[in-house]
Enzyme design. Structure first.
Site, PDB file in Angstrom:
ATOM      1  N   ASP A   1       0.805  -1.426  -0.145  1.00 14.02           N
ATOM      2  CA  ASP A   1       0.214  -0.004  -0.067  1.00 14.02           C
ATOM      3  C   ASP A   1       0.792   1.224   0.167  1.00 14.02           C
ATOM      4  O   ASP A   1       1.981   1.318   0.280  1.00 14.02           O
ATOM      5  CB  ASP A   1      -0.909  -0.076   1.228  1.00 14.02           C
ATOM      6  CG  ASP A   1      -2.142  -0.976   1.160  1.00 14.02           C
ATOM      7  OD1 ASP A   1      -2.441  -1.066  -0.011  1.00 14.02           O
ATOM      8  OD2 ASP A   1      -3.024  -1.001   2.181  1.00 14.02           O
TER       9      ASP A   1
ATOM     10  N   LYS B   1      -3.343   2.326  -3.802  1.00 18.07           N
ATOM     11  CA  LYS B   1      -4.733   2.584  -2.886  1.00 18.07           C
ATOM     12  C   LYS B   1      -4.428   4.256  -2.427  1.00 18.07           C
ATOM     13  O   LYS B   1      -4.364   4.513  -1.194  1.00 18.07           O
ATOM     14  CB  LYS B   1      -5.061   1.684  -2.055  1.00 18.07           C
ATOM     15  CG  LYS B   1      -5.412   0.246  -2.456  1.00 18.07           C
ATOM     16  CD  LYS B   1      -5.938  -0.811  -1.255  1.00 18.07           C
ATOM     17  CE  LYS B   1      -7.153  -0.139  -0.739  1.00 18.07           C
ATOM     18  NZ  LYS B   1      -8.293  -0.245  -1.829  1.00 18.07           N
TER      19      LYS B   1
END
Length: 412
Positions: free
Chosen positions: A198, A220
């Site tokens: 991430d 993300k």
């Protein structure tokens, strides 16, 4: 002179181990003995509170009295840990007669055994002795552990067998500072064949990976370009079924607004085993490094962590903002920068006092960390003037006004 001791691993599970003395030395030594499965009996007229806690938990038996001749009969191992040299000498003398190996804490060379500085890593247990220099032993132990964790020392682990399914490790990377990932998380990361990462995960750790490790950017980014959760799930499953060990590296803790359990469910449905490694959550760690305790005696007895992904009044919202407004404790608002005006308005309309302290910690635990301190009625304007941007943790409640520093932006 080289250390004359002979290193050997003792199998103590279910075997009687006697410790004489319940002070701070016992407090340090007991956890490893208990962890090894030893049947520990403690002989001492008193203990520290921590040792008492082990007794209360049923982890050992405490004989609340001074040492007496005969206490070591039928023991496999003994430790003399009192602050009285004469008692320790008597314990060692009995151990010699009973042929029980005995550690003497106050005068190590006088016992028949010594405790090495030990470390654990990936199924390895190792010890270091240095001829009576415990600080040197500990320093070498720590250096070995660091080398094993960062891969500069090979741990001798064999490659995954052909056709095996190592599966997925879901690893919480902590609030951002790479040193705040857990020891287990860092160890598993060093073994990865594939890392799905991430944006908010500790990115510096990627530089420690071997060149052949595949890195998949989950991308993300809130309210912007994002990899579909389905794509992330399928990536984890496909790589694992190829026989690769996949680490899903996430920021904070995977289960706190991190969609971690969605990934666990997807893997379980596909028959892929998952190892869960919790992380230090940003919700509590980021305020802490900015001198904002989320609880404080006499100030806050409750903490609610709220997602700011959905605005108050939105049909998708699961948050009772009227109830939050009536609370007297702490609200920790995650992902709330973009909708801060709506959240502040909802709390004010619900009855929260206008002068309620607010702290916004941006880039918490990182070199660029900064903290804005304000009040509920002014925080929107103050945040706009300061140019606050995500990622940031917003703390609302009396605890936000406790820090021993002047109001305004504070650079650590």
């Amino acid at each position: 002179m080289d250390d004359p001791h002979y290193l050997s691993g003792l199998q103590l599970t279910g075997r009687r181990v006697v410790m004489i003395g319940g002070g701070t030395v016992a407090q340090r030594r007991l956890p490893r003995l208990i962890g090894a499965g030893a049947r520990v009996e403690l002989v001492s007229p008193h203990t520290t509170p921590s040792v008492q806690g082990m007794v209360d938990a049923g982890e050992l038996v405490w004989h609340e009295r001074p040492y007496a001749e005969g206490d070591l009969r039928a023991a496999w191992y003994a430790l003399a840990c009192t602050n009285d040299p004469e008692v320790n000498a008597a314990v060692c003398a009995e151990a010699e007669r009973e042929r029980v190996f005995c550690v003497r804490a106050d005068e190590g060379e006088s016992g028949s055994a010594v405790t090495p500085a030990s470390g654990r890593h990936g199924g390895l247990l190792f010890g270091v002795l240095s001829g009576g220099e415990p600080l040197r032993s500990a320093a070498v132990r720590d250096s070995i552990l660091d080398g094993l964790h960062n891969g500069t020392i090979e741990d001798g682990r064999q490659p995954h067998p052909e056709g095996s399914l190592p599966g997925v490790a879901l690893v919480g990377g902590g609030p951002g500072d790479p040193e705040l990932i857990t020891v287990r998380g860092r160890r598993l990361l060093s073994r990865a064949d594939v890392v799905v990462v991430d944006r908010l995960a500790p990115r510096e750790l990627l530089d420690e990976l071997a060149p052949e490790v595949e890195i998949v950017d989950a991308a993300k980014i809130p309210y912007g370009r994002a990899a579909s959760q389905d794509v992330i799930n399928s990536t984890l499953i496909e790589r694992a079924k190829e026989g690769k060990f996949v680490v899903r590296l996430k920021g904070g803790d995977p289960y706190l607004f991190g969609r971690g359990f969605e990934e666990v469910l997807a893997c379980a449905e596909a028959g892929v085993p998952v190892t869960m490694v919790p992380g230090i959550t940003s919700a509590f760690a980021v305020p802490a490094v900015a001198d904002v305790p989320v609880t404080h005696r006499g100030v806050a007895h409750e903490v609610v962590v709220v997602s700011g992904h959905v605005a108050p009044g939105d049909d998708r919202s699961l948050v009772d903002w009227e109830l939050l407004a009536r609370m007297r404790g702490t609200i920790v608002l995650m992902m709330g920068v973009e909708r801060l005006p709506q959240f502040a308005e909802a709390l004010l309309d619900g009855g929260r006092a206008a002068d309620t302290p607010v702290a916004i910690v941006e880039d918490g635990t990182m070199r660029t960390q900064r903290t804005l301190r304000s009040t509920l009625d002014k925080v929107v304007a103050d945040a706009a003037a300061a140019g606050v941007r995500p990622p940031a943790v917003i703390v609302i409640g009396p605890v936000a006004g406790l820090a021993p520093c002047p109001e305004g932006t504070r650079e650590p």
